[in-house]
Motif scaffolding. Structure first.
Motif, short mmCIF file in Angstrom:
data_model
loop_
_atom_site.label_atom_id
_atom_site.label_comp_id
_atom_site.label_asym_id
_atom_site.label_seq_id
_atom_site.Cartn_x
_atom_site.Cartn_y
_atom_site.Cartn_z
N ASP A 309 0.84 -1.19 0.00
CA ASP A 309 0.00 0.00 0.00
C ASP A 309 0.88 1.25 0.00
O ASP A 309 0.64 2.21 -0.73
CB ASP A 309 -0.91 0.03 1.24
CG ASP A 309 -1.75 -1.22 1.40
OD1 ASP A 309 -1.19 -2.33 1.33
OD2 ASP A 309 -2.97 -1.10 1.60
N TYR A 311 3.86 1.57 -1.04
CA TYR A 311 4.54 1.72 -2.33
C TYR A 311 3.77 2.68 -3.24
O TYR A 311 4.33 3.55 -3.91
CB TYR A 311 4.68 0.33 -2.98
CG TYR A 311 5.01 0.33 -4.44
CD1 TYR A 311 6.20 0.88 -4.90
CD2 TYR A 311 4.15 -0.25 -5.38
CE1 TYR A 311 6.52 0.87 -6.26
CE2 TYR A 311 4.45 -0.26 -6.72
CZ TYR A 311 5.64 0.30 -7.16
OH TYR A 311 5.94 0.29 -8.50
N GLN A 312 2.45 2.53 -3.25
CA GLN A 312 1.63 3.41 -4.08
C GLN A 312 1.51 4.81 -3.48
O GLN A 312 1.55 5.81 -4.19
CB GLN A 312 0.24 2.79 -4.28
CG GLN A 312 0.32 1.44 -4.96
CD GLN A 312 -1.04 0.92 -5.41
OE1 GLN A 312 -2.07 1.53 -5.14
NE2 GLN A 312 -1.04 -0.19 -6.11
N SER A 313 1.37 4.87 -2.14
CA SER A 313 1.29 6.18 -1.49
C SER A 313 2.54 7.00 -1.75
O SER A 313 2.48 8.21 -1.96
CB SER A 313 1.06 6.02 0.02
OG SER A 313 -0.18 5.42 0.26
N TYR A 353 8.21 -4.96 -2.72
CA TYR A 353 7.81 -3.56 -2.92
C TYR A 353 8.71 -2.60 -2.14
O TYR A 353 8.89 -1.46 -2.53
CB TYR A 353 6.35 -3.34 -2.50
CG TYR A 353 5.34 -3.84 -3.52
CD1 TYR A 353 5.34 -3.36 -4.83
CD2 TYR A 353 4.39 -4.79 -3.17
CE1 TYR A 353 4.41 -3.81 -5.76
CE2 TYR A 353 3.46 -5.24 -4.09
CZ TYR A 353 3.47 -4.75 -5.39
OH TYR A 353 2.55 -5.20 -6.30
N SER A 357 10.29 0.63 -3.67
CA SER A 357 9.98 1.92 -3.06
C SER A 357 11.25 2.69 -2.72
O SER A 357 11.32 3.92 -2.86
CB SER A 357 9.17 1.72 -1.77
OG SER A 357 7.95 1.10 -2.05
N TYR A 521 -6.25 -0.83 -5.83
CA TYR A 521 -4.84 -1.18 -5.65
C TYR A 521 -4.21 -1.57 -6.98
O TYR A 521 -3.18 -1.03 -7.38
CB TYR A 521 -4.78 -2.33 -4.65
CG TYR A 521 -3.43 -2.96 -4.40
CD1 TYR A 521 -2.35 -2.21 -3.93
CD2 TYR A 521 -3.24 -4.33 -4.59
CE1 TYR A 521 -1.13 -2.81 -3.67
CE2 TYR A 521 -2.03 -4.94 -4.31
CZ TYR A 521 -0.97 -4.18 -3.86
OH TYR A 521 0.23 -4.78 -3.60
N PHE A 524 -4.62 1.00 -10.01
CA PHE A 524 -3.51 1.96 -10.02
C PHE A 524 -2.48 1.56 -11.08
O PHE A 524 -2.11 2.34 -11.95
CB PHE A 524 -2.88 1.95 -8.62
CG PHE A 524 -1.64 2.78 -8.44
CD1 PHE A 524 -1.72 4.09 -8.00
CD2 PHE A 524 -0.38 2.24 -8.66
CE1 PHE A 524 -0.57 4.86 -7.80
CE2 PHE A 524 0.77 3.00 -8.46
CZ PHE A 524 0.67 4.31 -8.03
N HIS A 525 -2.04 0.31 -11.01
CA HIS A 525 -1.03 -0.16 -11.98
C HIS A 525 -1.63 -0.28 -13.38
O HIS A 525 -0.97 0.04 -14.36
CB HIS A 525 -0.47 -1.51 -11.54
CG HIS A 525 0.33 -1.42 -10.28
ND1 HIS A 525 1.53 -0.78 -10.21
CD2 HIS A 525 0.08 -1.90 -9.04
CE1 HIS A 525 2.00 -0.84 -8.97
NE2 HIS A 525 1.14 -1.52 -8.24
N TRP A 587 -4.84 3.54 -1.22
CA TRP A 587 -4.65 3.07 -2.58
C TRP A 587 -5.79 3.49 -3.51
O TRP A 587 -5.70 3.28 -4.72
CB TRP A 587 -4.34 1.58 -2.64
CG TRP A 587 -5.46 0.59 -2.36
CD1 TRP A 587 -6.79 0.74 -2.56
CD2 TRP A 587 -5.27 -0.75 -1.87
NE1 TRP A 587 -7.46 -0.40 -2.23
CE2 TRP A 587 -6.56 -1.34 -1.80
CE3 TRP A 587 -4.17 -1.51 -1.50
CZ2 TRP A 587 -6.75 -2.66 -1.36
CZ3 TRP A 587 -4.36 -2.83 -1.06
CH2 TRP A 587 -5.64 -3.38 -0.99
N GLY A 590 -5.23 6.80 -6.44
CA GLY A 590 -4.40 6.66 -7.63
C GLY A 590 -4.46 7.80 -8.64
O GLY A 590 -3.43 8.15 -9.23
N TYR A 593 -1.68 10.38 -8.80
CA TYR A 593 -0.46 9.96 -9.49
C TYR A 593 -0.66 9.98 -11.00
O TYR A 593 0.18 10.50 -11.75
CB TYR A 593 -0.13 8.56 -8.99
CG TYR A 593 1.00 7.82 -9.67
CD1 TYR A 593 2.33 8.23 -9.53
CD2 TYR A 593 0.74 6.66 -10.40
CE1 TYR A 593 3.37 7.50 -10.13
CE2 TYR A 593 1.76 5.93 -10.99
CZ TYR A 593 3.08 6.35 -10.85
OH TYR A 593 4.08 5.64 -11.42
#
Lengths: 696, 696
Positions: A309, A311-313, A353, A357, A521, A524-525, A587, A590, A593
């Motif tokens: 989580d 990693y995305q934040s 991750y 990160s 989650y 996002f990718h 997450w 997104g 980003y």
């Protein structure tokens, strides 16, 4: 105290221990219906017995003031049997070594020495008596009162937007999701007060099922009030509050104390579609609420620090607040201490991750000093991961490991292709770090391992016929299941040939027969990769439909999971609990980003944005403008179908764009790249106005 | 609460964490002239986040009472989202699993569940969330109030033997070394009180140099008094106290609160030489004072748990108190937790003593359950040791290691022969444990390693000409220095051929050119080995001269070091500090072990004394009698030149002795062994009277 040009004295501690101690506290704050629900992994702890040292050279003696968290003794020049515990001490002139032992089994041992010249700071060293002298940890704590253990987030009062009576009891609506401490003003009388919280109206109206609640005795609470205000002990996540009090209890009104990190909103995005602007703002707010002592997964539940989580934040943060304090705190807390028996958060992918990160941190900030400080911990984590490779060389889950990948109905036994790609990427990060550390042997070794795993993954998982990577391999046999996940990562990590990219886009990402992704989650990718495949218009529509769908259901922050096919209150359930789902989940943010990286199109080309790329893409929008923070500066981008305006305050950029006609720019040279592509070099401090013709 | 035949409910915790937490507290109690002087090694810590589980099967529902150290939540049948924090709970009938999460960052998380049938105890399991479900730790704590964190030693008031005025200030003499809290009765007035402590008169009369002191404000102390008595916070080791108070301060009298472990003196020894009896009793008292939360090195200084010191205390304890609680606590605290970065107490040899101590524990008690519980920690410690073998396969100190061997003027660089023998013995212990665990592969592997190291040690260190083992080997060259140490251990571990034993006895142990041993620490081993070489008479004389020498200098407990050549107060200095020497040091109590093991001559032949050997040896005494505890029983021995009386209460013994004439015994058959040796089988519960003729 004498005036001096020295930097201010700072509290110091064993590196990482402030973060690890803080994490120990945060990881047990979660309560499920008033009952503690601690994180289900080993919580690492600060060293209680620590020693600090510093060598000074003073032309004359100097009086210093010593403050510590825990008990201390000060030793001069190693004379162990002659110690001082006095809060002031006169250092003799000349060159001498100060050693200070500090013990604390409550908070991380910490030390503040204030002298005209001799002052604690990052030039001191710390050891846990393990032959491990390291630069001491420090941050902004700089007075005896402003000490590490008293670290608290900011608070500010908030009033409910509306209060109504429901079944004769006050129902407060704060207008949108918030987080903090409920307060009662002028509380009087005797009896019990039960407080039910809800992220949704459905939740707050379900006292038997809502996730968060409080219960207190009004007389005791009244006695504990300060200046007529009783503030509850535990902060909660909620929008709605329903107060059930015994008849003898009264109060003037209830409010709350909002608790938050004071962040600067450095990133911005505003476009011609008000719905997208709303999504962007809601994304920022969702991220802000989850940006706390650490980057949390969700503020109602779990209130834990999860590596995947985070990693995305981290990535969202680089395009919004660019707050590196919470980033570093999170990275340090996640890594914890040795020995490693289980993976980060018990999840095999989450260990990977962390490396990625860490690399992103380096790429976005250029701060290698931080990486160097934790390089040894990265090495032992990688050793731990590599030990569990199968005979084929793939990283497989052991019986005690959780192989997560995503909340989805698939089988993660054996070697999962996504895991192998995450490992390869992690090894690439380690190779880069080792090289920067000056250890070329290790750099080569990590690099070769990365290549080998990548090669073998494509050899065993790439399905030429289906045109993508298959999901997993059990007992040496690759299974026919196709999921989007491995292909997503292969694309985002740049592991695909142009032919493979095209195949993945058409046969995996956009193919209706491959199972859809339901969590923000992995959305996002997915959205990021679609942008990388140039599908911005598609992404814009997906964002409107998926994130916009939550808003249509009344969301004020984005959710942990969203399945448009569900009906009514079924949206709120998860984990077999009616209101188990988190409605403010990091997450979910997104779009913050996506808009910064892929629409405004700003990315670092070298660590710390010394050089960077701007590739604006309207993705079907009429116009957009916004800013992306770059640590030492900002990049502003404004675009419509015929004009581009770019301004960067630091570093050297390259604006790259597509135009149907030869573009014009007064401030810089337009370099044609062939086809419709052009680029313009961007110097710091200048505004570049470009006229062009967008290719729709 | 219903009556039940179930064992009482016991507090449970993660195995080892009670001991590790207690050790963390004790290791920082030392103060040098009032200033904290913590142990200089990493202090391990309890896990703060722990989970317990238990599966019950009840014919009917049952109400349980839950008490915890820390916060808890109780979960039934894994229903994580439905937890209880109530102090009482009704368990449904049938078969169910209880899980209880306990978090405490202060004391080790612990749990007490009291029900008619469901009660916490050693049949519960504990985990630190590392896939490590283990039988929970527990001891005698069995009520909500009698909880692990409140563990305290016993106290009892003691009055000074004499009080006199010295320079107008009261000087208290408690008659002999003691330990505890000074108390003031009816303290009045205002002003400062300075208290100086001394193990010797010289020390107490040196306020500027004495090791322990206290300073307090009389008015504050008076206010803090309970029932008219003010008790100081910190316990101290002392015989003498000198009180310097400001003129305005008065008190009726001062006394102390003696703090101790209530031990049963199971071993005894009394002989025809009153001086030896005095030495034995003083040895017991010295050992008792150092037998506390753990076996300490010394009660004034360091007040730390040292593995090499504890190794000897364990052995003395088997011949005196046979207290296994403090033995186990010490073994667990010393081992601590992984990861291992440094050796136990930073000393290479001290890691080895831990394995040997563990083996001794098994030999003397037969308690393999305890070994099993810590076997994994033994394995990782051995892995850690074996990793640092040199190219030749010898265990050498790394730069950060302390290679101690003894306080003596010798050089411990390179491979030290003593260390290799300790490692070989440790490997033999590990081989035995692995075999008992049922892991024959590991047992063989450890055994082969032990043999190989032993063989190589003799190949490289045995000097045929000098007739013993040389001290060390640097860069592949054995150095010519000869010390007694390696030969001592080779002999005591049974690594010598009969010819080598004879050579070592004459050419090393008794040879005047080999440097003398000055510490009681190594005198312990030296005396034991001389006994094993049949030199009891010599040992008796050495004990009289060495330990007797301390008594002649006024000792009331035995010292850390004793050099008969020093004059007056020079005896009290050590570590460059005038009163740095500890005058009550556990390793000074060696005669307790020597008399029990080698004079009364009782040793286990199989684990837990199921079979044992009695080899009484008068060593020049006219007569002696005494008892040796064997855990489940006692062996009594009485001997003079013409008669022997043996009684054992448990197990099967063999009495072996030398007689110039054919002995007679009514109660058992005398079996001649050839030469002058005879033996008689000893059954439990019978007294054997033997008439014989001692060989002088």
């Amino acid at each position: 105290m004498q005036q001096s040009s020295q930097p201010a004295a700072l509290w110091i501690w064993y590196p990482g221990d402030f973060e690890i101690r803080l994490h120990e506290k945060i990881a047990v704050k979660r309560k499920s219906r008033g009952v503690m629900y601690p994180a289900f992994w080993r919580l690492d702890r600060h060293y209680s017995n620590v020693i600090f040292r510093y060598t000074y050279d003073l032309p004359q003696e100097e009086r210093i003031k010593i403050t510590s968290e825990g008990t201390f003794s000060l030793i001069l020049d190693g004379k162990d049997n002659y110690r001082s515990k006095d809060s002031e001490f006169t250092l003799p002139a000349g060159k001498h070594q100060i050693t200070v032992c500090v013990f604390s089994d409550v908070e991380a041992p910490a030390l503040l020495i204030e002298g005209a010249h001799v002052r604690t700071g990052s030039d001191w060293e710390a050891s846990s008596y393990q032959n491990d002298w390291l630069p001491a940890g420090c941050w902004t704590f700089d007075t005896p009162d402003h000490r590490p253990s008293r670290f608290r987030l900011a608070v500010t009062p908030q009033e409910p937007a509306t209060v109504e009576l429901r079944d004769g009891r006050p129902l407060l609506d704060f207008g949108r999701e918030t987080f903090g401490y409920l307060r009662f003003h002028n509380l009087k009388g005797e009896g019990a007060v039960n407080v039910y919280y809800g992220e949704s109206m459905a939740e707050v109206l379900s006292p038997e099922e809502c996730y968060s609640l409080d219960r207190f005795d009004a007389a005791e609470a009244g006695a504990a009030a300060e200046d007529g205000t009783y503030t509850l002990d535990d902060a909660k996540a909620f929008r709605f509050v329903w107060i059930h009090a015994d008849p003898g209890v009264s109060w003037d009104h209830a409010s709350m104390l909002y608790e938050y990190v004071p962040l600067t909103y450095q990133g911005s995005f505003e476009c011609s579609d008000p719905k997208l602007n709303q999504i962007y703002e809601m994304g920022l707010y969702t991220l802000h609420l989850n940006t706390r002592e650490f980057f949390l997964d969700g503020i109602k539940r779990d209130f834990w620090v999860w590596s995947g989580d985070a990693y995305q934040s981290f990535l969202m943060n680089y395009y919004s607040f660019f707050d590196l304090d919470v980033t570093r705190r999170t990275l340090v807390a996640l890594r914890g201490k040795d020995p490693l028996a289980r993976h980060m958060n018990t999840i095999l992918d989450y260990s990977q991750y962390w490396f990625i990160s860490l690399y992103d941190y380096y790429l976005y900030t250029g701060d290698f000093a931080f990486i160097r400080q934790y390089y040894d911990r990265a090495v032992t984590l990688m050793d731990f991961c590599l030990q569990q490779r199968s005979g084929e060389g793939f990283l497989e889950g052991r019986p005690q490991d959780w192989v997560f990948v995503d909340w989805a109905d698939f089988n993660n036994t054996g070697a999962v292709s996504t895991i192998q790609l995450l490992l390869a990427r992690s090894l690439e990060a380690m190779s880069a770090f080792a090289g920067l550390q000056g250890d070329q042997t290790a750099a080569d070794s990590y690099g070769e391992l990365a290549e080998a795993i990548k090669a073998k993954t494509f050899e065993r998982f790439w399905d030429e016929e289906k045109g993508g990577l298959l999901h997993h391999r059990v007992d040496g046999v690759t299974q026919p299941t196709m999921t989007k996940h491995a292909s997503l990562f292969a694309m985002t990590f740049g592991y695909l040939t142009p032919e493979q990219r095209e195949s993945v886009t058409q046969n995996v990402l956009l193919h209706p027969d491959v199972p859809q992704i339901r969590t923000p989650y992995m959305r996002f990718h997915e959205m990021a990769v679609l942008c990388e495949a140039g599908q911005h218009d598609r992404v814009r529509q997906e964002v409107l439909s998926y994130w916009g769908g939550m808003i249509e259901l009344g969301a004020t922050t984005f959710w942990e999971e969203y399945d448009p096919t569900l009906a009514d209150d079924a949206h709120y359930g998860m984990y077999g609990v009616p209101f188990g789902k988190s409605l403010c989940h990091a997450w979910g943010a997104g779009p913050v980003y996506l808009f910064g990286k892929y629409f405004l199109g700003v990315t670092p080309s070298s660590p710390g944005y010394e050089t960077y790329l701007v590739q604006p893409n309207l993705g079907g929008l009429e116009r957009m403008k916004g800013t992306v923070p770059t640590g030492k500066g900002l990049v502003s981008v404004e675009a419509d179908a015929t004009s581009l305006r770019i301004h960067g305050t630091y570093g050297t950029g390259v604006l790259a764009f597509t135009s149907a006609e030869m573009p014009e720019c007064q401030e810089g040279e337009v370099r044609p790249l062939g086809g419709n592509r052009y680029e313009i070099a961007i110097e710091a401090g200048r505004t570049y106005s470009v006229s062009y013709k967008a290719v729709i």
